[in-house]
Each structure stands twice: as C-alpha cells, then as structure tokens.
Write a protein that holds these residues in place. Structure first.
Motif, PDB file in Angstrom:
ATOM      1  N   LEU A  38      38.351  83.739  45.137  1.00 13.68           N
ATOM      2  CA  LEU A  38      39.215  84.513  46.022  1.00 13.68           C
ATOM      3  C   LEU A  38      40.209  83.566  46.679  1.00 13.68           C
ATOM      4  N   VAL A  40      43.898  83.240  49.274  1.00 16.58           N
ATOM      5  CA  VAL A  40      44.694  83.864  50.337  1.00 16.58           C
ATOM      6  C   VAL A  40      46.079  83.235  50.340  1.00 16.58           C
ATOM      7  N   TRP A 129      43.173  90.894  57.075  1.00 13.28           N
ATOM      8  CA  TRP A 129      43.751  91.238  55.785  1.00 13.28           C
ATOM      9  C   TRP A 129      45.244  91.527  55.888  1.00 13.28           C
ATOM     10  N   PHE A 135      45.784  88.797  49.181  1.00 13.92           N
ATOM     11  CA  PHE A 135      44.540  88.217  48.706  1.00 13.92           C
ATOM     12  C   PHE A 135      44.490  88.422  47.189  1.00 13.92           C
TER      13      PHE A 135
END
Length: 284
Positions: A38, A40, A129, A135
């Motif tokens: 993951l 960002v 978020w 993301f």
C-alpha cells in the motif's frame, strides 16, 4: 460492508451473533496484517510505501491502514502538539503532513498510549484518506478506504419477475434481472435498461462511489428523490451490472414475483461521498 461496517459481524448493527456461552464485549476491534503493498501519494510525492501495513477494523467504521513509521518518509510528518484520546486505544498524537512545500494539518495520527493488548499498532501511523492525494495498492488507486479483505460481491442470474411501480405507473418490469449479494447489505436487484421506461428516470447530480463497484449515478422518479441508481462504467470485477439500474424499495414500490420488497432495519446504504480529487477517468 465487510467485517465491521454496515451489518458485518463486528458492526454495531450486525444481523448475526457469535455462539458463545457468555456475551462478548460491546466493542471488538480486530487488527491484522494487510498482506498487500500500500502506498500513499501527497502533493505528487510518495510519502509512504509498505508491505507491512496493519489493518484496523473498528465497529461501525471503514477499515483503516496503519503504516510502520520506518515505511513513512522521514520529513512527511510534522508534530502538531495535538493529542486526543481514543475510547479503546488511548492517547492519539496528531501530525500535519508535509511534502514538496505543501502542508495539511491533522492529516495523520498515531496511537501513543496503547494498552498492552493492542501493541501490534505500536509505532504505526494512519493517514486521513481525503487529506491525501491518493492511496494505491501496487499501481492501482484504491477509492474511499483501505480495501476490506472480508468484503465480497456475488452476482447471480435469476428468472424471477421484478416489477417497479410508482403509484399506478409501471417504471420497470423484468423477467431476467440480476441480483447482487454484497457483504453487509440486503440483496440488490439490477434491471436491464430494455426493461425500464427510461422516460420516468430523471438524472440528478451528486455522484457517490463504491470502492468495489465504481462511480454511482442517481435518478429521481417523480417525487421520489434518488430512488434509482446505476454504475454506468462498473469496475471490471462487477461489469455484469454495468449500466443496469437498481431501485430503492423504500422510495418506490419494488416487487419480486408479486411479493413487495422491504429493506431490513440497518440495511440502508450509508453513502461515502466523492473521494478527494476523483474524476471519472481516474476512477475507471
């Protein structure tokens, strides 16, 4: 939706129950390794990149991804001096996020007073978020919240007759709708446009999105507001419902084989809204 949202097993409004001799605690939190890379992005800079993300499922909330501090850019977090207290996990220290000359306040947080049983989150940071640009799991953007590994969608053919009315007016009648079963939701019935009197549908603004199905458009039917919806360009995984229309049984009359459909308590969709910076091309 998934483990802790809508009517999942850890959600406040769960439809099931654990078969235990003694009642479980009112709130159960569940944390596990996500086992997916993951990343960002903030101000067009990758500020976090990890294959060791811990996913926290908290009752009534979307899952939240927590990144090890070692996998977050050294200069991305700026202490704000703000500390709040989480009801289960103790002191929560807040950070501004900074990259490439841009700063957003209270855009990340870390639990700094964890009880011993929650030590798996020690030294991990979560990002708000909508405060981030995006993301990504590997190279694909994830919309709305971290993907819930317990979320499932199944789409089935059916020969049952579905009819939609508003008063005495037939809006739709289909002998071959599709039924979509989604974790934590009532079954939803999707109708081909050939079986719909589209003159009765009035497109309205205010798209929402589903992290699992894509961008959602809505229709008014007469005085019934946002009584129908469609995923015009549904994600590939659920493209069988692409451009089909589903109807809200609490706003118009929907019957299946002559039996009126009613949603069970707690099964209304809780809309998430539009992700920050999202456009149709990027979402598709």
């Amino acid at each position: 939706m998934g483990l802790s949202w809508q009517q999942g097993p850890l959600a406040p409004g769960t439809v099931g129950h654990f078969l235990t001799p003694a009642p479980l605690p009112e709130r159960l939190l569940f944390a596990e390794r996500l086992r997916r890379r993951l990343r960002v992005r903030f101000n067009d800079i990758w500020i976090a990149d990890s294959e060791q993300v811990t996913l926290l499922h908290e009752p009534g909330r979307y899952p939240v991804a927590y990144f090890p501090r070692a996998d977050v850019g050294e200069e991305a977090l700026v202490a704000s001096g703000k500390v709040t207290r989480h009801r289960d996990l103790g002191d929560t220290t807040w950070y501004a996020v900074r990259a490439g000359g841009r700063t957003t306040e209270r855009a990340a947080w870390e639990f700094t007073g964890l009880p011993p049983h929650a030590a798996v989150l020690q030294g991990h940071v979560a990002f708000a978020w909508r405060a981030m640009d995006a993301f990504h799991e590997e190279d694909d953007r994830i919309l709305g919240h971290a993907a819930d590994p317990y979320h499932r969608i199944d789409i089935r053919n059916t020969s049952r007759v579905l009819e939609v009315r508003l008063g005495d007016t037939v809006i739709a009648r289909s002998e071959h709708p599709l039924v979509l079963f989604e974790s934590g939701f009532a079954p939803r019935w999707y109708v081909p446009r050939a079986d719909i009197d589209e003159s009765r549908l009035r497109a309205v603004g205010g798209r929402t999105f589903c992290p699992y199905k894509g961008l959602c458009d809505y229709y008014d039917i007469g005085e019934a507001r946002r009584a129908a919806w469609t995923y015009r360009t549904a994600y590939r995984e659920v493209d069988r419902i692409g451009d089909l229309v589903s109807f809200e049984p609490d706003k118009v009359e929907v019957s299946l084989d002559g039996r009126p459909l009613r949603l069970e308590p707690g099964q209304h969709v809780v809309p998430h809204g539009i992700d920050r910076g999202l456009d149709v091309d990027e979402a598709g």
